[in-house]
Each structure stands twice: as structure tokens, then as C-alpha cells.
Design an enzyme around this catalytic site. Structure first.
Site, mmCIF file in Angstrom:
data_model
loop_
_atom_site.group_PDB
_atom_site.id
_atom_site.type_symbol
_atom_site.label_atom_id
_atom_site.label_comp_id
_atom_site.label_asym_id
_atom_site.label_seq_id
_atom_site.Cartn_x
_atom_site.Cartn_y
_atom_site.Cartn_z
ATOM 1 N N ARG A 163 14.488 -36.575 22.884
ATOM 2 C CA ARG A 163 15.618 -37.273 23.481
ATOM 3 C C ARG A 163 16.741 -36.517 24.313
ATOM 4 O O ARG A 163 17.316 -36.955 25.036
ATOM 5 C CB ARG A 163 16.492 -38.130 22.288
ATOM 6 C CG ARG A 163 16.965 -37.214 21.398
ATOM 7 C CD ARG A 163 17.284 -38.014 19.854
ATOM 8 N NE ARG A 163 16.010 -38.391 19.229
ATOM 9 C CZ ARG A 163 16.271 -39.109 18.148
ATOM 10 N NH1 ARG A 163 17.324 -39.553 17.679
ATOM 11 N NH2 ARG A 163 14.821 -39.233 17.467
ATOM 12 N N LYS A 208 8.679 -28.107 11.655
ATOM 13 C CA LYS A 208 7.884 -29.092 10.823
ATOM 14 C C LYS A 208 7.088 -28.445 9.843
ATOM 15 O O LYS A 208 6.785 -27.442 9.937
ATOM 16 C CB LYS A 208 6.979 -29.913 12.242
ATOM 17 C CG LYS A 208 7.474 -30.727 13.151
ATOM 18 C CD LYS A 208 6.603 -31.134 13.909
ATOM 19 C CE LYS A 208 7.081 -32.068 14.954
ATOM 20 N NZ LYS A 208 7.693 -33.294 14.436
#
Ligand code: BES
Ligand code: MG
Ligand code: ZN
Length: 498
Positions: free
Chosen positions: A353, A279
């Protein structure tokens, strides 16, 4: 803080401060005439000069004359009566508590339970007010000096005036609010804990300690056990971190012996650096909140056990850290999940996920009645709904409807997004059963479509709480930081299940 119930006439109660809520344009009544006499005409002067009109956010603090029983009287503007709601009641209670605490008044008497509010009963209003008080008293100060000068007073004794209402029902509502906000504040503490403290093991130990305290069972699956059973997706995320992953499994049994449990699954990424798909640095500190779903699950189990809710609950939290390193997964890697399905990892930052895929597969063993997962899953959810609602999607309309209702009732709002079959095309992979990203379009929906592939055997709903788990700006009842979002909504939902 001690919250008590008081009956009788507001103007005849001894207290450091009596608090009265007034709607705008409703500044005349017998009670207010009496009040004006007690404060030697200062109330009428303040309303005539428009210093106080009853508008939302207004406060007028009056000091009593010789005739006042309370030492002070605080008038609080509630805004237009037609716009008032339980949500507004909780907020105005928090802001009133903070206003008084700043004035070093930690003990006072509130007449708010008597504010008329359509389609609510006394218990619901008292619970809402007590929640507003208890949440206003929350601060994360573990790393701050104990007595800083100029700090607001702690809330000490707060009386709730219920006129001729039923005190037993009011007391029960206060106890419920204490259990629920206890769960919310536990969740907030977990989210606010910094990453250096908050390893997956720390989260697991906090869960075990909580379970012991409220008398529910806790089980931990460590790395060896996860390897033995084949939690390939979860282990894939964990492999870049020096810290060991844990699957936290909690069971609360308040329902009958053979009743199927409701399973709550919470994303527990204790820090999300993005991994090799790193990130950007800006606001990366906030990614310590990437276990907000886990916090909501743990807080809800704590509150449910304390409330002795008549349901069976399963709480499952995959706890991992997502880090870049020489052992980390790379874009292009293919993982074999616990379900046997293979997953192509196109972006290591879509790690939530992956761990949820295995956790959702795992809970099927318990033959759950419903499965609800909560996760700070996608930035796209913040683009869609901002910081005002969590997204809800799933494979069962009845469950989604009940969650939407609980969200509305509790003030923790949810908004449904579609999960049409057509979206599934976006997560088809050329090299594996699925891929972990679906492109920029409909990011929240394609993340849910991915999860759905692992949740087909039961009734399931997914809450994307990315915009709700962390408050960038503080407000009354919600300081900057972890929010504990989800606990109040889930308890509201669970109380509706017999
Ligand atoms: N934890 C983030 C999502 C997130 C972002 C939560 C901002 C709260 C605030 C998640 O793991 C993530 O990075 N998602 C990616 C998915 C993408 C790579 C498909 C995202 O949303 O950018
Ligand atoms: Mg990520
Ligand atoms: Zn994440």
C-alpha cells in the site's frame, strides 16, 4: 503450436487423432452410429459397459479399423450439458491437450467449437478453446534440462472443426487468443522468475524490451528522479534493499488523440521478505510472486498493443524489493508520500500500500478516465476468498460492475467487498495522516481504505489478487507457479470499452 480452422464432417478428416466431446447421457446420434461403424463396434461396447459415460474427466481412446479416416478417435466426457460453460470448455480443452501430449500426440483435430453453448457465438468459443490449448502448452523451464526423457510432446498442429461456421471469424478469434495468452505467459514468466534474477531493474528492463517489441512508449523513473519528485512512501520501502527502485511508466495509444487514458497500476514488489517486520520462513519463497499485479499490467499492455485495441492505456508499476537491513524502515517511522500526506508505518510488511500510494498519486497527472490497480496486497484476502476469486473494491460502482462482468465472462473471477466510510476509522493514526495497518479485522478492506485516500481524484477500482497470482497446485492449463491472473479479465474489460 499452429492452430488452424477446418470445415466439414468430422468423421471424414485425416488426422493422427480426432477428438469428440460428448455430454453425459447424450451418447446416441447419427454421427455416433457412423463413428461406431468406423471403429468396428467398440464405441457401443464401451458405452454399454459404462467404460465411457460422458462424465466430466473421462477419456476413451479408440484406434480406428480399416474404415476410419483419422488414425485414432478420442472421446472426451464433458459432463452434464446444463452445467457446461465457457470456463468448463477452456478447462476440458487444456486437460485434453495434456492427455494427448502425455501420449506423445502433439497434433490432433478438435470438434469442440461445435459444442452447443447458450449465449455464446463461434468466435467466443473458438477463442476460449485456443486459450485452453495455448495455456496448456506453458511451462517455466528456463532452469531445467532441455530434453528430459518421458516429457510430454509439445503441441504442434491443432485443427479446430467448425462445420459450417464462418472461418474468418474463427481465425480472428485464434489470433486474439494468441495475443491474450502471449500476455498471460509473459506475466507467468515474470512471476516465476526467481528473486535472485528478478531485481526491480530486471522488471524494468523486461518492461522496456516488451514495449519496444510491441511499439509502445516506456519511461523509467530511477532513484534520483524519485527522490527529486518526492516519492517518499515508495523510497521508504526501497531503502532496506541494495537494489535500486524504478517506477515503470508505459503508454499505449490506440484511442483518439485527446481521449483520457485508462490507467493500470500494478504492485511490483519483486521480493517481499516483510522487511524489519520479517515474515516467517515457511513459504517465504512464494513471496517472489509479490509482483503479480505488475505482471498482470505488463501482460495486459503487451496483449492490448498486439490486439490494437482502440483505447489509450497507461501502465504504471512501482518496482521495489522489501528487505530488512540496517538501512530499512522501522515500525514507527513516518514517511511523507508523493501526495504530501504523511504515513505512519506500523508494520513494514504492509509495504504494498505504501508503494501504491505514490503510484496512485502519480497517475493523476495523466487525467485518467479510470484507474484500476492490481496487487497481491493482503493475506486476509486469501482468508476471505481462497484461491477462487480476487477481491474488487473501489469508489465507482459502474467501473466495479464492468470489472465483475469481465471477470465472469473471462473465467477470472472477482468478488466485491464493501468500502464503507466506517472502515476509514481503522487506519487513522495518532501521529500522521494515516497508518499503514488497520488491525486484523477486515484486512483487505482497510488496505483498500488506505489506498482510497490516494485515489480520491478519479474513478478507481482496486483488485486484491493475493490468492490468485500464484498456484500452489498445478492443474490442466495452469502449472504450479505464476498464473498471469488478471490479463484475460482486463483484456475482456478493455474490449468492451470503445
Ligand atoms: N505481499 C503480502 C500479502 C500476501 C500474502 C500476498 C500472502 C500473497 C500471499 C503483503 O505485503 C503483506 O505482507 N501484507 C500483510 C499486511 C499486514 C501486515 C497488515 C498481511 O497480509 O499480513
Ligand atoms: Mg508485505
Ligand atoms: Zn507484499
Amino acid at each position: 503450436m499452429k492452430i488452424t480452422v477446418k470445415k466439414g464432417n468430422a468423421l471424414k478428416q485425416k488426422s493422427p487423432c480426432l477428438v469428440l466431446g460428448l455430454f453425459s447421457g447424450k451418447l446416441k446420434s447419427e454421427q455416433l452410429t457412423q463413428l461406431d461403424q468406423q471403429v468396428a463396434g467398440t464405441f457401443n461396447r464401451a458405452t454399454r459397459s459404462k467404460e465411457f459415460t460422458g462424465a466430466k474427466g473421462e477419456f476413451l481412446l479408440l484406434h480406428g479399423g480399416s474404415e476410419t479416416v483419422a488414425e485414432r478417435i478420442l472421446l472426451v466426457g464433458l459432463g452434464k450439458e446444463a452445467d457446461f460453460s465457457l470456463r468448463a470448455l477452456r478447462q476440458v480443452t487444456s486437460s485434453t491437450a495434456q492427455y494427448l501430449a502425455k501420449k506423445q500426440l502433439g497434433s490432433f483435430l478438435l470438434d469442440f467449437p461445435q459444442i452447443p453453448l447458450k449465449k455464446t457465438d463461434l468466435a467466443e468459443r473458438v477463442q476460449t478453446i485456443a486459450e485452453g490449448l495455448l495455456l496448456a502448452d506453458y511451462h517455466y523451464d528456463r532452469y531445467l534440462p532441455k530434453d528430459k526423457p518421458g516429457q510430454p510432446a509439445a503441441l504442434a498442429q491443432v485443427g479446430l472443426l467448425i462445420a459450417d461456421g464462418n472461418p474468418a471469424a474463427a481465425k480472428e478469434a485464434i489470433a486474439a487468443a494468441e495475443a491474450i495468452t502471449g500476455g498471460v505467459c509473459f506475466a507467468r514468466d515474470l512471476v516465476n522468475a526467481p528473486g535472485n534474477l528478478k531485481s526491480p531493474e530486471y522488471l524494468a528492463m523486461q518492461a522496456v524490451a516488451m514495449a519496444e517489441q510491441v511499439g509502445i512508449t516506456a519511461k523509467l523513473l530511477d532513484r534520483r528522479e524519485l527522490e527529486r519528485q518526492g516519492f517518499g512512501a515508495m523510497l521508504g520501502v526501497a531503502q532496506g534493499s541494495e537494489r535500486d527502485p524504478y517506477l515503470i511508466v508505459l503508454e499505449y495509444r490506440g484511442g483518439s488523440e485527446n481521449e483520457q487514458p485508462i490507467a493500470l497500476v500494478g504492485k511490483g514488489v519483486v521480493f517481499d521478505s516483510g522487511g524489519i517486520s520479517l515474515k516467517p520462513g515457511e513459504k517465504m519463497d512464494e513471496m517472489k510472486m509479490d509482483m503479480g499485479g505488475a505482471a498482470a499490467v505488463l501482460g495486459t499492455l503487451q496483449a492490448a498493443a498486439q490486439l490494437k485495441l482502440p483505447v489509450n492505456l497507461l501502465g504504471v508499476v512501482p518496482a521495489v524489493e522489501n528487505m530488512p537491513s540496517g538501512t530499512a524502515i522501522r515500525p514507527g517511522d513516518i514517511l511523507t508520500s508523493l501526495s504530501g500526506k504523511t504515513i505512519e508505518v506500523l508494520n513494514t510488511d504492509a509495504e504494498g500500500r505504501l508503494i501504491l500510494a505514490d503510484a496512485l498519486t502519480y497517475v493523476a497527472r495523466y487525467n485518467p478516465r479510470y484507474v484500476i490497480d492490481l496487487a497481491t496486497l493482503t493475506g486476509a484476502c486469501i482468508i476471505a476468498l481462497g484461491n477462487q476469486a480476487a477481491a474488487v473494491l473501489g469508489n465507482h460502482d459502474g467501473l466495479i460492475r464492468q470489472l465483475l462482468k469481465a471477470g465472469e465472462r473471462s473465467g477470472e473471477r472477482l468478488w466485491q467487498l464493501p468500502l464503507w466510510e466506517e472502515y476509514v476509522g481503522q487506519i487513522k493514526s495518532d501521529f500522521a495522516d494515516v497508518k499503514n495497518t488497520g488491525g486484523r479485522a477486515a484486512g483487505t478492506i482497510t488496505a483498500a481504505a488506505f489506498l482510497q485516500a490516494f485515489a480520491a481524484q478519479y474513478k478507481w477500482a482496486h483488485l486484491d489478487i493475493a490468492g490468485m497470482a500464484w498456484a500452489e497446485q498445478g492443474k490442466a492449463g495452469q502449472p504450479k507457479g505464476g498464473t498471469g491472473f488478471g490479463v484475460r479479465m482486463l483484456i475482456n474489460y478493455l474490449r468492451d470499452q470503445k
